[in-house]
Enzyme design. Sequence first.
Site, PDB file in Angstrom:
ATOM      1  N   ASP A 153      -2.740 -47.067  -0.402  1.00  0.00           N
ATOM      2  CA  ASP A 153      -2.609 -48.509  -0.185  1.00  0.00           C
ATOM      3  C   ASP A 153      -3.844 -49.129   0.434  1.00  0.00           C
ATOM      4  O   ASP A 153      -4.182 -50.269   0.152  1.00  0.00           O
ATOM      5  CB  ASP A 153      -1.383 -48.807   0.689  1.00  0.00           C
TER       6      ASP A 153
ATOM      7  N   ASP B  61      -6.151 -45.335   4.405  1.00  0.00           N
ATOM      8  CA  ASP B  61      -5.562 -44.045   4.741  1.00  0.00           C
ATOM      9  C   ASP B  61      -5.131 -43.333   3.458  1.00  0.00           C
ATOM     10  O   ASP B  61      -5.542 -43.708   2.366  1.00  0.00           O
ATOM     11  CB  ASP B  61      -4.396 -44.227   5.720  1.00  0.00           C
TER      12      ASP B  61
ATOM     13  N   TYR C  99       5.034 -50.935   6.936  1.00  0.00           N
ATOM     14  CA  TYR C  99       5.499 -51.834   5.884  1.00  0.00           C
ATOM     15  C   TYR C  99       6.975 -52.161   6.046  1.00  0.00           C
ATOM     16  O   TYR C  99       7.751 -52.079   5.094  1.00  0.00           O
ATOM     17  CB  TYR C  99       5.216 -51.237   4.496  1.00  0.00           C
TER      18      TYR C  99
ATOM     19  N   GLU D 245     -10.496 -53.258   7.137  1.00  0.00           N
ATOM     20  CA  GLU D 245      -9.779 -52.391   6.208  1.00  0.00           C
ATOM     21  C   GLU D 245      -9.468 -53.116   4.902  1.00  0.00           C
ATOM     22  O   GLU D 245      -8.903 -54.205   4.910  1.00  0.00           O
ATOM     23  CB  GLU D 245      -8.479 -51.887   6.826  1.00  0.00           C
TER      24      GLU D 245
END
Length: 493
Positions: A79, A82, A233, A472
Amino acid sequence: MSMERICVVVCGVLLLMSTASVGWEQKHDYKLALSKSLLFFEGQRSGKLPPNQRLTWRKDSALRDGQEGGVDLTGGYYDAGDNVKYSFPMAFTATMLAWSIIEFGDGMAEGGEWINAAEALRWNTDFLLKATANLPNTVYAMVGNPNSDHSCWERPEDMDTPRPVYAVNTTHPGSEVAGEIAAALAAASIAFKTYDAAYSWRLLSKAKEAYYFANKYQGSYNDAIGHAVCPFYCDFSGYQDELAWAGAWLNKATNTKKYQKHVDAAIRKIKLMEEVTQNYYIDTEFSWDNKHAGLYVLLSQIGQYKNEAQTFACGVLPESPTRTIKYTPGGLLFKTEGCNSQVVGSLSLLALIYAKHVRLARERITCGNTKFPAWKLVEFAKNQADYILGTNPTGMSYMVGFGPKFPQRIHHRAASLPSINAHPSFIACGNGFSYLDNPNPNLNELTGAIAGGPNTGTDHFDDDRRQAAQTEPTTYVNAPFVGVFAYFVNHKK
């Protein structure tokens, strides 16, 4: 049908669909931005990489994903920075890629990127088909342990952390993840319909199954697998928006109103909850978690919920008397301290799609006592795109590899650690943290990655990989920008 054959068909057709220029100055090379925004997805690939992989510093990874659950869950996308795979945001990424192709595939064709867009989408939907392979009883929502993964700074190719499989089922449902998968597969079936009919049919068939599961066994995956997905999430907006969103996409994909009663029922529940909680989401909320604004823009294309769609437009237009969005002094839409670029991209894509509909309907946007032409929404989206590409007070492009100045230290394990090519030896879990803390630029360029960007309401940006909220990248940031850049490929001077 091969992708090469598809290109012969689609590129010729879509080039004929190119629309006229709106006449603004072209501040950036949008073809290049489109190309790089799609290249990013190759850096996020999990599984066995294909021979035509262009980011060659990435290698095969996570080839045993799913084994702990007795299923094949290889492939798909990591995603963000990571090495975990979450079906919920991955499905939203697919929906955004598909919608971008549906609405602005002509720009992709003109930019020579339609095939790459289709391949980025298919890499995603192939995984979603695996995640729904055990329907009608089970949907796989996640692969990997985020806590153990986050305790390491490790290349995906070296990954040796546990890879548990998390699923929702009839007794522990997850309507939001199943609903978003249904929406993604339905939207993708439209994107592929003319060019790979067999694959399109397969996607639509599975979308119907996923929707039936999501709607019949209603409940939140927060309750089913919240120990794994939260806080990363968690679903904060409830799952009725995904049920309505998926139903709307299935109506569009089947060209029927078969799912309309379910769409309306879910929207009634949304509006009732808004009244009870005084949390009104319909104006400018659109993300992997919250589908409200996108839902209303989609439905407005068939003449439904037009007032709600207009409320979205009035909420983002800078000159609107009913604007609810804030802007930085430099003009960046600002809504969240956590990866603000995802909001910038998703709302910019919505603005362009809604503007297209308003223009075709020969309508105007009414905000209080003020009326706006559709091109004002296009202007809004262009200003946001240009800001991301470098027209901002820092003079920095927030897309890696675009322009002379861009983030060098994005929060991304694979990009910051030496590649397998440069360092074939195994780098253990804890040994990578020296690269996280190192102030030097990343060793590998994750070309096309869009950073989270300024997130304090100012135009300040820290190019520091330890500042994940600003540096990120994520798949669901890039996906809507694919559509935005594709639009501006053939809407320029």
